[in-house]
Design an enzyme around this catalytic site. Structure first.
Site, PDB file in Angstrom:
ATOM      1  N   SER A 126      -7.764  -0.165  -1.187  1.00 32.46           N
ATOM      2  CA  SER A 126      -6.806  -0.419  -2.260  1.00 32.46           C
ATOM      3  C   SER A 126      -5.789   0.700  -2.363  1.00 32.46           C
ATOM      4  CB  SER A 126      -7.557  -0.531  -3.596  1.00 32.46           C
ATOM      5  OG  SER A 126      -6.663  -0.534  -4.684  1.00 32.46           O
ATOM      6  N   LYS A 150     -13.353   3.054  -3.876  1.00 28.90           N
ATOM      7  CA  LYS A 150     -12.700   2.677  -2.616  1.00 28.90           C
ATOM      8  C   LYS A 150     -12.551   3.893  -1.691  1.00 28.90           C
ATOM      9  CE  LYS A 150     -11.941  -1.746  -3.255  1.00 28.90           C
ATOM     10  NZ  LYS A 150     -12.541  -2.767  -2.377  1.00 28.90           N
ATOM     11  N   TYR A 188     -12.626   2.693 -10.166  1.00 31.38           N
ATOM     12  CA  TYR A 188     -12.374   1.715  -9.104  1.00 31.38           C
ATOM     13  C   TYR A 188     -11.744   2.392  -7.886  1.00 31.38           C
ATOM     14  CZ  TYR A 188      -9.898  -1.900  -6.508  1.00 31.38           C
ATOM     15  OH  TYR A 188      -9.398  -2.692  -5.500  1.00 31.38           O
TER      16      TYR A 188
END
Length: 320
Positions: A115, A143, A139
Site C-alpha cells: 500500500s 504492510k 495499517y
C-alpha cells in the site's frame, strides 16, 4: 497452479478473472469475511483462513502450487487505529503462517498487495519507490512489516516476492460481473456514487483549505483491471525466474476530491448534496504515484482514464 488468498474480494476477484483468461489454473482461498463466494467463479474455491495452518497444509499437500498471491489483509485505516491488534494479527501474524506453509512445500514465489500507506506523509510527490517509509497508522505499519519480512525470507529461504504498493484502486469489471462491494464502504468513489444513487443523503468533503488547486485533497486513482494486469505481469516475471522487487501502482495523475465529485455528477447526470467540513487528522494534501518503474521493468501501462473508472463503477453500483 496459482493460489489466490483473498480471491473472492474486490481486487482478488478481478485478478482471478484475468488469470483465468490467461489460462492459469486457480485456487481461490478465502474466509469470506469480506469477500463473496459469488465472486469466486474463476477456479476452484476453498473456504479457509490464512491463519489456519491445518487447512493450508491440506491445500498445499493436495495441489501442486506454483505461486501464491495475497489479497486478504484488513484494509480500513481508521479501524486499524482503534483496533490495532486485529491488524497486526491478520496482516502480519497470519501472513507469516501462510509463508511458513509455503516454505514447508517449497513454494517460493509470492505476490503481495502492499500500500501507499507505507510512505505516510510524503516529503515530495510524485512518490517514488525509494521515498522514505514513514507509516502514520497501524495499517501502514503492517504492510511495511510484511515487506521487511519478505526481504528477510528472500535472503534466508530464497523466497522471491513482488510487492505492489497500491494508491487508490477504483472502478469495476467492464463486463459487470464483479465490482467493489465493501461493507462498510470507506472508499471515495463508491461513496460518491451512493450519493448519486440516493443511498446516501450527501457526500462530505473533509477539508477545503489544503495547499492544492481547489483546496481539497488530491489522490491518484487506478482502475482495478489496470492493477490486476500489473499483478499478472509480476507473476509471470517471478515464474520466469525473476528477482524480488517492489513497484508503485498508480496512474501518475492526481484528482482532487472536488474534481472527482464533479466527474461523478457528469457521468451519472445526477446531482446530490455536498457538505464541506473540517479536515480529518492525518490526511496528506497530495498522494500521487510515480509508476515509471513498473512500466519500465514489467512493461505495464494504464488503460483506463478517470472517466472510464467512474463509468464502470457507476454501471456496477446500479446493478447492486
Amino acid at each position: 497452479m496459482i493460489l489466490v488468498a483473498g480471491g473472492s474480494g474486490y481486487i482478488g476477484s478481478h485478478v482471478c478473472k484475468m488469470l483465468a483468461k490467461e489460462g492459469f489454473d486457480i485456487i481461490v482461498y478465502d474466509n469470506l469475511s469480506k469477500g463473496y463466494e459469488s465472486f469466486a467463479r474463476w477456479g476452484r474455491f476453498v473456504l479457509g483462513d490464512i491463519s489456519d495452518e491445518r487447512q493450508l497444509d491440506l491445500v498445499f499437500s493436495r495441489f501442486k502450487i506454483d505461486a501464491v498471491m495475497h489479497f486478504c489483509a484488513s484494509i480500513e485505516v481508521g479501524e486499524s487505529v482503534v483496533d490495532p491488534e486485529k491488524y497486526y494479527i491478520n496482516n502480519v501474524s497470519n501472513t507469516l503462517t501462510l509463508l511458513k506453509v509455503m516454505n514447508r512445500y517449497n513454494v517460493k514465489k509470492f505476490i503481495f498487495s502492499s500500500s501507499a500507506a507505507v510512505y505516510g506523509m510524503p516529503d515530495k510527490v510524485p512518490i517514488e519507490e525509494e521515498a522514505p517509509k514513514k507509516p502514520i497508522n497501524p495499517y501502514g505499519w503492517t504492510k511495511l512489516m510484511v515487506e521487511q519480512i519478505l526481504q528477510d525470507y528472500d535472503r534466508a529461504y530464497n523466497l522471491k516476492s513482488i510487492c505492489f504498493r497500491y494508491f487508490n484502486a477504483a472502478g469495476a469489471d467492464p463486463d459487470g460481473e464483479i465490482g467493489e462491494a465493501h461493507n462498510p464502504e470507506t472508499h471515495l468513489i463508491p461513496l460518491i456514487i451512493d450519493a448519486a444513487l440516493g443511498k446516501r443523503e450527501s457526500i462530505k468533503i473533509y477539508g477545503t483549505d489544503y495547499d492544492t488547486k481547489d483546496g481539497t485533497c488530491i489522490r491518484d486513482y487506478i482502475h482495478v483491471n489496470d492493477l490486476a494486469r500489473a499483478h499478472i505481469l509480476g507473476l509471470k516475471m517471478l515464474l520466469d525466474g525473476g528477482k524480488s522487487d517492489v513497484f508503485n501502482l498508480g496512474s501518475e495523475s492526481g484528482f482532487s476530491v472536488r474534481e472527482i465529485i464533479d466527474i461523478v455528477k457528469k457521468v451519472t447526470e445526477k446531482d446530490f448534496k455536498v457538505i464541506e467540513t473540517e479536515r480529518r487528522p492525518g490526511d496528506p494534501a497530495v498522494l500521487v504515484a510515480k509508476s515509471e518503474k513498473a512500466k519500465r521493468i514489467l512493461g505495464w501501462k494504464i488503460e483506463y482514464s478517470i472517466e472510464e473508472i467512474i463509468k464502470t463503477a457507476w454501471n456496477w453500483h446500479q446493478k447492486l
